[in-house]
Design a protein around this motif. Structure first.
Motif, PDB file in Angstrom:
ATOM      1  N   THR A 198      37.327  61.508  53.950  1.00 20.06           N
ATOM      2  CA  THR A 198      38.291  62.265  54.740  1.00 20.06           C
ATOM      3  C   THR A 198      38.635  63.570  54.024  1.00 20.06           C
ATOM      4  N   ALA A 199      38.442  64.676  54.724  1.00 19.81           N
ATOM      5  CA  ALA A 199      38.750  65.967  54.115  1.00 19.81           C
ATOM      6  C   ALA A 199      40.168  66.388  54.453  1.00 19.81           C
ATOM      7  N   HIS A 200      40.679  65.891  55.550  1.00 14.04           N
ATOM      8  CA  HIS A 200      42.000  66.302  55.986  1.00 14.04           C
ATOM      9  C   HIS A 200      42.618  65.182  56.815  1.00 14.04           C
ATOM     10  N   ALA A 201      43.920  64.992  56.661  1.00 15.54           N
ATOM     11  CA  ALA A 201      44.574  63.872  57.320  1.00 15.54           C
ATOM     12  C   ALA A 201      44.781  64.106  58.811  1.00 15.54           C
ATOM     13  N   TYR A 241      40.921  71.637  36.158  1.00 17.22           N
ATOM     14  CA  TYR A 241      41.614  72.314  37.252  1.00 17.22           C
ATOM     15  C   TYR A 241      42.203  71.362  38.293  1.00 17.22           C
ATOM     16  N   ARG A 242      41.967  70.084  38.138  1.00 25.28           N
ATOM     17  CA  ARG A 242      42.520  69.084  39.081  1.00 25.28           C
ATOM     18  C   ARG A 242      42.420  69.545  40.546  1.00 25.28           C
ATOM     19  N   TYR A 243      41.199  69.840  40.944  1.00 26.54           N
ATOM     20  CA  TYR A 243      40.962  70.246  42.330  1.00 26.54           C
ATOM     21  C   TYR A 243      41.384  69.136  43.284  1.00 26.54           C
ATOM     22  N   PHE A 244      42.006  69.493  44.372  1.00 28.98           N
ATOM     23  CA  PHE A 244      42.188  68.509  45.454  1.00 28.98           C
ATOM     24  C   PHE A 244      42.181  69.254  46.786  1.00 28.98           C
ATOM     25  N   PRO A 245      41.857  68.559  47.884  1.00 31.11           N
ATOM     26  CA  PRO A 245      41.737  69.238  49.172  1.00 31.11           C
ATOM     27  C   PRO A 245      43.038  69.937  49.558  1.00 31.11           C
ATOM     28  N   GLU A 246      42.926  71.160  50.056  1.00 33.02           N
ATOM     29  CA  GLU A 246      44.079  71.949  50.474  1.00 33.02           C
ATOM     30  C   GLU A 246      44.637  71.359  51.772  1.00 33.02           C
ATOM     31  N   PRO A 247      45.815  70.733  51.696  1.00 28.38           N
ATOM     32  CA  PRO A 247      46.342  70.091  52.914  1.00 28.38           C
ATOM     33  C   PRO A 247      46.827  71.089  53.966  1.00 28.38           C
ATOM     34  N   ASP A 248      47.083  72.338  53.554  1.00 29.33           N
ATOM     35  CA  ASP A 248      47.623  73.322  54.495  1.00 29.33           C
ATOM     36  C   ASP A 248      46.554  74.028  55.321  1.00 29.33           C
ATOM     37  N   LEU A 249      45.284  73.761  55.037  1.00 26.62           N
ATOM     38  CA  LEU A 249      44.220  74.426  55.800  1.00 26.62           C
ATOM     39  C   LEU A 249      43.300  73.379  56.423  1.00 26.62           C
ATOM     40  N   ALA A 250      43.018  73.560  57.703  1.00 26.95           N
ATOM     41  CA  ALA A 250      42.121  72.620  58.387  1.00 26.95           C
ATOM     42  C   ALA A 250      40.682  72.905  57.962  1.00 26.95           C
ATOM     43  N   PRO A 251      39.828  71.891  57.958  1.00 30.24           N
ATOM     44  CA  PRO A 251      38.426  72.116  57.592  1.00 30.24           C
ATOM     45  C   PRO A 251      37.734  73.063  58.576  1.00 30.24           C
ATOM     46  N   LEU A 252      36.567  73.500  58.190  1.00 29.06           N
ATOM     47  CA  LEU A 252      35.819  74.476  58.963  1.00 29.06           C
ATOM     48  C   LEU A 252      34.547  73.815  59.479  1.00 29.06           C
ATOM     49  N   ILE A 253      34.334  73.896  60.780  1.00 29.37           N
ATOM     50  CA  ILE A 253      33.076  73.390  61.339  1.00 29.37           C
ATOM     51  C   ILE A 253      32.338  74.578  61.939  1.00 29.37           C
ATOM     52  N   ALA A 261      26.795  75.713  55.601  1.00 32.42           N
ATOM     53  CA  ALA A 261      27.259  74.329  55.754  1.00 32.42           C
ATOM     54  C   ALA A 261      27.926  74.130  57.111  1.00 32.42           C
ATOM     55  N   GLN A 262      27.556  73.059  57.778  1.00 35.92           N
ATOM     56  CA  GLN A 262      28.195  72.758  59.063  1.00 35.92           C
ATOM     57  C   GLN A 262      29.656  72.404  58.867  1.00 35.92           C
ATOM     58  N   PHE A 263      29.922  71.763  57.738  1.00 35.97           N
ATOM     59  CA  PHE A 263      31.283  71.322  57.460  1.00 35.97           C
ATOM     60  C   PHE A 263      31.684  71.818  56.081  1.00 35.97           C
ATOM     61  N   SER A 264      32.741  72.576  56.015  1.00 34.36           N
ATOM     62  CA  SER A 264      33.235  72.952  54.686  1.00 34.36           C
ATOM     63  C   SER A 264      34.759  72.938  54.703  1.00 34.36           C
ATOM     64  N   LYS A 265      35.338  72.974  53.518  1.00 29.27           N
ATOM     65  CA  LYS A 265      36.802  72.882  53.428  1.00 29.27           C
ATOM     66  C   LYS A 265      37.308  73.656  52.223  1.00 29.27           C
TER      67      LYS A 265
END
Lengths: 482, 96
Positions: B52-55, A277-289, A75-79
């Motif tokens: 938006t994946a990240h703010a 599991y109430r998944y939500f984006p991890e705010p402490d990690l930047a996405p991966l390109i 994936a070009q973009f993952s998180k």
């Protein structure tokens, strides 16, 4: 009526494989196995408030490499996302994982089971962290009044590989697992030591009436750590679900656990809410390109994979069976290739490796990678046979000597005076005395009994402690007797 | 979208929170008010907008695979309510 005549089994697998990085996925703590409890920990993997995770670059490299070997798209973009649940082996009360945007998508591998080739799809593979280790005070979780937690393993990087529900029989499942572990071992993203828990399996099983197109209700049995547990667990679960369905009842969708001692599966979590599991984006990690360049850089590090290697060995004259055995483990295939570099007869080489070398390693419970006989030494030994210095029989005892001493074959031959006698003068004397001592056999041979010569050759070999060159003995003996 | 009492009870159970009758009532109202306010966003046309994946506009924040010192065991266990022989000790685990 047998279960298999009535129901079709459908199975999909989740495989967790520990990536062999030096450090954990989000902190610099060592991933070394063993270590005293709670000594490979820091504020990040202990989930201390305010501690911030930083992704290990090598984890991404390994995930890309495994993904490519499993013919996945990268994936070009993952998180990363948080998977929330309460369990004491989880220091943060959530596991950092990847939910809707995993790093690898849509791959697969070809298996061969019961003579049939089949493609098994891989839905996705994602990066996540391992949990800590629980030690219970009693026999099982439910009989324990308290449990102890060691977080050394918390944060060790895992790749979770999720298959499509493409498997229909237990042999297909085992073939998939063997192939998957083999590929992962070849890519060296994991040491794949099953006995240390480096690879763990979750098995999803459901049954449906033969001919049905919709899927039946499945159960997931978690945390199996050997192929034999997978096989036994599936046998049990198929029989159990068949009994439920035969009784006209419904299989409950639930998570189960395998009890190795009793050989049964048990309900682990059944409450509906336990699966939320109430998944939500991890705010402490930047996405991966991940750009093309990165992927291509990793692609260049991919080794020759088992299937390609097998084809190459078959082109060298090995049978399909031999090529499969040699390429089963990368260490064995590397040993073969290294020996082949200095000894050109692939077929003979394969026979020795699969026969005597493997027998010696197995008897001594030694891994190929730790073999005291080097590939080069084996090549040298085989060259000595071809040159006529050693007979095949004596070479076998030299090989054992090589195993126990680690010495070069030429040195052993010299020290023990094992070289084959190919000197005509020396042999003729022995032949003469054997002829003189066995007039009856000589007469039989001359009377047309060809078998009698075998006896005479045997006597000559005995007199030379097996060191006479058998071809030469035959030739000289025939000349003498004619 | 409205949040029912059952929704609040469900979320509370997931978070292992025990709510009184009055709290359940209060949170139901508050959550409805908060989510109702955020619902304004639904009026926007987001066709063709990537989720938006990240703010923060960052990506690929990575570290090299180099070991750094861990903390000593006694520090790790310092805040633990209960510990034994280097382990964190937790009460009986309920599975269901």
């Amino acid at each position: 009526m047998a279960v298999a005549d009535k129901y079709e089994m459908v199975c999909g697998l989740e495989v967790h494989v520990e990536l062999q990085t030096k450090t954990k996925i989000f902190c610099g703590c060592t991933t070394e196995f063993g270590g005293e409890q709670n000594t490979h920990v820091c504020p990040v993997c202990l989930g201390m408030p305010g501690a911030l995770p930083v992704l290990n670059r090598e984890v991404v490299n390994y995930a890309i490499k495994a993904g490519l070997a499993l013919e996945s798209e990268i994936a070009q973009f993952s998180k990363f996302d948080r998977k929330n649940y309460f369990y004491p082996d989880l220091s943060k009360n959530y596991q950092t994982s990847q939910f809707d945007l995993p790093i690898c998508i849509k791959g697969g591998l070809e298996i061969e089971a019961e003579g049939e080739k089949k493609w098994i799809g891989i839905t996705r593979a994602h990066m996540e962290e391992d949990a800590g280790k629980l030690v219970h005070s009693g026999e099982t979780i439910s009989t324990s009044n308290e449990s102890s937690v060691d977080y050394n393993r918390a944060g060790v990087p895992l790749l979770e590989i999720v298959s499509e529900p493409d498997m229909r029989t237990i042999p297909e499942v085992l073939a998939y697992l063997e192939k998957l572990v083999q590929i992962l071992e070849y890519t060296e993203v994991s040491d794949c030591r099953l006995e240390q828990g480096s690879v763990r399996f979750d098995v999803n099983v459901s049954l449906r009436p033969i001919g049905a197109t919709s899927l039946g209700t499945r159960t997931e049995t978690k945390n199996l750590n050997s192929f034999s547990s997978v096989r036994r667990c599936m046998e049990y679960e198929i029989a159990r679900q068949a009994r439920v369905l035969d009784a006209g009842e419904n299989v409950v969708q639930e998570t189960r656990t395998w009890d190795e001692g009793q050989g049964i599966t048990l309900t682990l979590r059944s409450k509906e809410e336990a699966h939320d599991y109430r998944y939500f984006p991890e705010p402490d990690l930047a996405p991966l390109i991940i750009d093309r360049e990165w992927v291509e850089k990793i692609r260049k590090t991919l080794p020759e994979l088992p299937a390609a290697r097998r084809t190459r060995l078959q082109a060298l004259g090995l049978s399909a069976y031999d090529a499969t055995v040699i390429t089963q483990a990368k260490a064995m295939a590397d040993f073969f290739d290294e020996a082949l570099a200095s000894y050109g007869d692939a077929k003979t080489l394969a026979n020795w490796i699969m026969g005597d070398v493997t027998r010696l390693l197995n008897t001594n419970q030694c891994r190929v990678a730790d073999s005291p006989i080097s590939a080069k030494q084996l090549a040298e030994l085989l060259a000595l046979i071809d040159k006529g210095t050693l007979s095949g029989k004596i070479a076998k005892s030299v090989l054992e000597e090589m195993y126990s001493t680690g010495k070069d074959p030429s040195i052993i031959v010299k020290e023990k005076g094992l070289a084959q006698i190919s000197d005509e003068g020396a042999l003729l004397g022995i032949i003469d005395s054997v002829i003189a001592a066995n007039p009856q056999s000589v007469e039989d041979y001359r009377a047309g009994k060809d078998r009698a010569i075998g006896f005479l050759v045997g006597q000559i070999m005995k007199a030379t402690k097996g060191q006479a060159n058998p071809g030469l003995v035959n030739q000289l003996l025939k000349e003498k007797l004619s | 979208m409205t949040i029912s009492r059952e929704d609040v009870e469900y979320v509370a159970a997931l978070a292992r929170l025990e709510l009184t009758e009055q709290e359940t009532q209060e949170y139901t109202e508050q959550l409805n008010s908060i989510l109702g306010y955020a619902a304004m966003l639904e009026r926007l046309d987001t066709d063709g907008v990537v989720p938006t994946a990240h703010a923060v506009p960052l990506h690929n924040v990575l570290r090299e695979d180099q070991v750094s010192p861990s903390i000593p065991q006694e520090k790790a266990l310092q805040n633990a309510p209960d510990a034994d022989e280097g382990f964190f000790r937790v009460p009986k685990i309920s599975l269901t």
